[in-house]
Design a protein around this motif. Structure first.
Motif, PDB file in Angstrom:
ATOM      1  N   PRO A   9       0.795  -1.233   0.000  1.00  0.00           N
ATOM      2  CA  PRO A   9       0.000   0.000   0.000  1.00  0.00           C
ATOM      3  C   PRO A   9       0.829   1.286   0.000  1.00  0.00           C
ATOM      4  O   PRO A   9       0.271   2.371  -0.122  1.00  0.00           O
ATOM      5  N   GLY A  10       2.129   1.162   0.157  1.00  0.00           N
ATOM      6  CA  GLY A  10       2.941   2.382   0.070  1.00  0.00           C
ATOM      7  C   GLY A  10       4.109   2.423   1.032  1.00  0.00           C
ATOM      8  O   GLY A  10       5.180   2.902   0.678  1.00  0.00           O
ATOM      9  N   ALA A  11       3.927   1.923   2.257  1.00  0.00           N
ATOM     10  CA  ALA A  11       5.044   1.931   3.212  1.00  0.00           C
ATOM     11  C   ALA A  11       6.141   1.007   2.698  1.00  0.00           C
ATOM     12  O   ALA A  11       5.856  -0.098   2.209  1.00  0.00           O
ATOM     13  N   ALA A  12       7.387   1.444   2.830  1.00  0.00           N
ATOM     14  CA  ALA A  12       8.509   0.671   2.273  1.00  0.00           C
ATOM     15  C   ALA A  12       8.648  -0.694   2.920  1.00  0.00           C
ATOM     16  O   ALA A  12       9.176  -1.616   2.308  1.00  0.00           O
ATOM     17  N   SER A  34       2.524   7.371 -10.215  1.00  0.00           N
ATOM     18  CA  SER A  34       1.266   7.943  -9.740  1.00  0.00           C
ATOM     19  C   SER A  34       0.653   7.107  -8.618  1.00  0.00           C
ATOM     20  O   SER A  34      -0.208   7.582  -7.885  1.00  0.00           O
ATOM     21  N   LEU A  35       1.079   5.847  -8.484  1.00  0.00           N
ATOM     22  CA  LEU A  35       0.449   4.938  -7.516  1.00  0.00           C
ATOM     23  C   LEU A  35       1.416   4.388  -6.478  1.00  0.00           C
ATOM     24  O   LEU A  35       1.005   4.032  -5.371  1.00  0.00           O
ATOM     25  N   VAL A  36       2.699   4.309  -6.831  1.00  0.00           N
ATOM     26  CA  VAL A  36       3.682   3.678  -5.940  1.00  0.00           C
ATOM     27  C   VAL A  36       4.679   4.741  -5.474  1.00  0.00           C
ATOM     28  O   VAL A  36       5.327   5.382  -6.305  1.00  0.00           O
ATOM     29  N   PRO A  37       4.825   4.939  -4.137  1.00  0.00           N
ATOM     30  CA  PRO A  37       5.800   5.926  -3.668  1.00  0.00           C
ATOM     31  C   PRO A  37       7.230   5.558  -4.085  1.00  0.00           C
ATOM     32  O   PRO A  37       7.610   4.383  -4.097  1.00  0.00           O
ATOM     33  N   ALA A  38       8.038   6.574  -4.390  1.00  0.00           N
ATOM     34  CA  ALA A  38       9.398   6.364  -4.898  1.00  0.00           C
ATOM     35  C   ALA A  38      10.281   5.606  -3.918  1.00  0.00           C
ATOM     36  O   ALA A  38      11.248   4.955  -4.321  1.00  0.00           O
ATOM     37  N   ARG A 194      -4.574   7.219   1.841  1.00  0.00           N
ATOM     38  CA  ARG A 194      -3.125   6.940   1.873  1.00  0.00           C
ATOM     39  C   ARG A 194      -2.736   6.005   3.010  1.00  0.00           C
ATOM     40  O   ARG A 194      -1.825   6.312   3.808  1.00  0.00           O
ATOM     41  N   ALA A 195      -3.405   4.869   3.108  1.00  0.00           N
ATOM     42  CA  ALA A 195      -3.074   3.901   4.161  1.00  0.00           C
ATOM     43  C   ALA A 195      -1.592   3.565   4.110  1.00  0.00           C
ATOM     44  O   ALA A 195      -1.050   3.271   3.043  1.00  0.00           O
ATOM     45  N   SER A 196      -0.948   3.651   5.241  1.00  0.00           N
ATOM     46  CA  SER A 196       0.475   3.306   5.443  1.00  0.00           C
ATOM     47  C   SER A 196       1.449   4.328   4.866  1.00  0.00           C
ATOM     48  O   SER A 196       2.646   4.107   4.902  1.00  0.00           O
ATOM     49  N   GLN A 197       0.953   5.419   4.310  1.00  0.00           N
ATOM     50  CA  GLN A 197       1.846   6.413   3.689  1.00  0.00           C
ATOM     51  C   GLN A 197       1.854   7.705   4.510  1.00  0.00           C
ATOM     52  O   GLN A 197       0.938   7.948   5.291  1.00  0.00           O
ATOM     53  N   PRO A 198       2.852   8.569   4.292  1.00  0.00           N
ATOM     54  CA  PRO A 198       2.787   9.887   4.919  1.00  0.00           C
ATOM     55  C   PRO A 198       1.472  10.567   4.516  1.00  0.00           C
ATOM     56  O   PRO A 198       1.040  10.441   3.376  1.00  0.00           O
ATOM     57  N   GLY A 199       0.836  11.242   5.438  1.00  0.00           N
ATOM     58  CA  GLY A 199      -0.452  11.879   5.131  1.00  0.00           C
ATOM     59  C   GLY A 199      -1.626  10.940   5.298  1.00  0.00           C
ATOM     60  O   GLY A 199      -2.747  11.272   4.904  1.00  0.00           O
ATOM     61  N   GLU A 200      -1.372   9.772   5.895  1.00  0.00           N
ATOM     62  CA  GLU A 200      -2.468   8.809   6.122  1.00  0.00           C
ATOM     63  C   GLU A 200      -3.581   9.457   6.952  1.00  0.00           C
ATOM     64  O   GLU A 200      -3.319  10.149   7.916  1.00  0.00           O
ATOM     65  N   ARG A 201      -4.824   9.209   6.535  1.00  0.00           N
ATOM     66  CA  ARG A 201      -5.982   9.695   7.299  1.00  0.00           C
ATOM     67  C   ARG A 201      -6.990   8.567   7.391  1.00  0.00           C
ATOM     68  O   ARG A 201      -7.170   7.816   6.435  1.00  0.00           O
ATOM     69  N   ALA A 219      -9.882  14.233  -0.475  1.00  0.00           N
ATOM     70  CA  ALA A 219      -9.016  13.288  -1.183  1.00  0.00           C
ATOM     71  C   ALA A 219      -9.755  12.723  -2.375  1.00  0.00           C
ATOM     72  O   ALA A 219     -10.895  12.270  -2.251  1.00  0.00           O
ATOM     73  N   ARG A 220      -9.152  12.745  -3.529  1.00  0.00           N
ATOM     74  CA  ARG A 220      -9.798  12.221  -4.737  1.00  0.00           C
ATOM     75  C   ARG A 220      -9.134  10.949  -5.236  1.00  0.00           C
ATOM     76  O   ARG A 220      -9.668  10.245  -6.075  1.00  0.00           O
ATOM     77  N   THR A 221      -7.910  10.694  -4.749  1.00  0.00           N
ATOM     78  CA  THR A 221      -7.200   9.479  -5.160  1.00  0.00           C
ATOM     79  C   THR A 221      -6.644   8.797  -3.913  1.00  0.00           C
ATOM     80  O   THR A 221      -6.673   9.361  -2.815  1.00  0.00           O
ATOM     81  N   THR A 222      -6.111   7.600  -4.110  1.00  0.00           N
ATOM     82  CA  THR A 222      -5.470   6.821  -3.036  1.00  0.00           C
ATOM     83  C   THR A 222      -6.349   6.779  -1.783  1.00  0.00           C
ATOM     84  O   THR A 222      -5.878   6.964  -0.659  1.00  0.00           O
ATOM     85  N   THR A 223      -7.616   6.528  -2.013  1.00  0.00           N
ATOM     86  CA  THR A 223      -8.591   6.488  -0.922  1.00  0.00           C
ATOM     87  C   THR A 223      -9.456   5.248  -1.061  1.00  0.00           C
ATOM     88  O   THR A 223      -9.962   4.961  -2.149  1.00  0.00           O
TER      89      THR A 223
END
Ligand SMILES: C[S@@+](CC[C@H](N)C(=O)[O-])C[C@H]1O[C@@H](n2cnc3c(N)ncnc32)[C@H](O)[C@@H]1O
Length: 263
Positions: A9-12, A34-38, A194-201, A219-223
């Motif tokens: 989901p995004g966390a490394a 656009s979907l996977v954090p760097a 943004r589950a598991s990512q910075p900015g998670e809500r 939020a319009r994406t990653t939700t």
């Protein structure tokens, strides 16, 4: 080998060990910025060629696969688990048609990540024993088969996970409260951004309040939106762990075990 790898989901640290190993051994990586954090690319060798699929068509991606020898280690990195809304079927069909070896390395879907953030089980005995994964029909509306919309599936009253739909909260609520729906405005819902990512809500709400909640989050994406009675506290305890329930691995009323390690 072409490896379709779930990035999680995004966390490394939520990619699998196998997925991380494939990235560390990659000659070529195709990933969706656009979907996977760097941060997920940190273990990719500097010698690997990296392509960002955000600007590519399917044909562009297939051309990358075609340009390397079959024994090259190609990683196609998909968000979450590749089997959910990953658009891998068309790439797999190309592999089959072109006799190219491939594998799928599963990942932690945002479904599990969102449930974890919400702190709830999605299958509570006596409350919900089915989980429905769906989305609003979108710009690709012709890809939505009849009977699989949130409106149609709401009749089951199961736990529902709605992907790819955060930009249209009013439409989503209208579908969740369709004439045949088993949900009502008091049914619990949870919006996870943004589950598991910075900015998670994460916001727990009800179907009646859902559109307002989503609009205020902006939020319009990653939700991911979870809906259903299992999201509320309570429900029946599981029979599997009841003291009077025997099964192949546990006799009735055994007061604890000496060791849980494998023999
Ligand atoms: C193209 S789909 C890919 C889903 C992915 N294969 C999975 O298993 O999670 C993208 C959608 O997944 C959901 N999603 C992906 N990552 C998420 C995250 N970290 N938090 C919340 N929702 C997420 C959102 O609904 C987003 O619009």
């Amino acid at each position: 080998m072409i490896s379709f790898v779930g990035a999680g989901p995004g966390a490394a640290d939520l990619i699998t060990v196998r997925g991380r190993d494939r990235l560390a051994a990659a000659d070529v990586v195709v990933w969706a910025s656009s979907l996977v954090p760097a941060v997920l690319l940190e273990g990719v060798p500097p010698t690997a060629t990296v392509h960002d699929s955000a600007t590519m068509t399917l044909e562009d991606v297939l051309a990358v696969y075609a340009a390397v020898p079959p024994d090259a280690a190609v990683v196609r990195l998909h968000s979450g688990d590749p089997c959910l809304y990953g658009a891998i079927h068309e790439q797999i069909d190309w592999c089959l048609a072109n006799d190219r070896p491939f594998e799928i390395v599963p990942g932690v879907s945002s479904l599990g990540a969102a449930a974890a953030v919400a702190g709830r089980e999605l299958t509570v005995p006596g409350v919900a024993q089915a989980v429905v994964v769906t989305r609003l029909g979108g710009r690709t509306n012709d890809s939505m088969p009849p009977g699989q919309t949130p409106a149609a599936l709401a009749a089951a009253g199961a736990t529902m996970a709605v992907f790819l739909s955060a930009a249209r909260p009013t439409e989503l609520v209208a579908e969740l409260l369709s004439a045949t729906s088993a949900y009502d405005e008091h049914t619990p819902a949870c919006v996870v951004v943004r589950a598991s990512q910075p900015g998670e809500r994460v916001v727990t709400t009800t179907v009646g309040e859902l559109a307002g909640t989503m609009e205020s989050l902006g939020a319009r994406t990653t939700t991911l939106v979870l809906v259903g009675p299992a999201l509320a506290a309570g429900g029946r305890r599981s029979r599997l762990y009841a003291p009077d329930f025997a099964h192949a691995h546990r006799r009735r009323s055994v007061p604890g075990t000496t060791s849980g390690r494998p023999a």
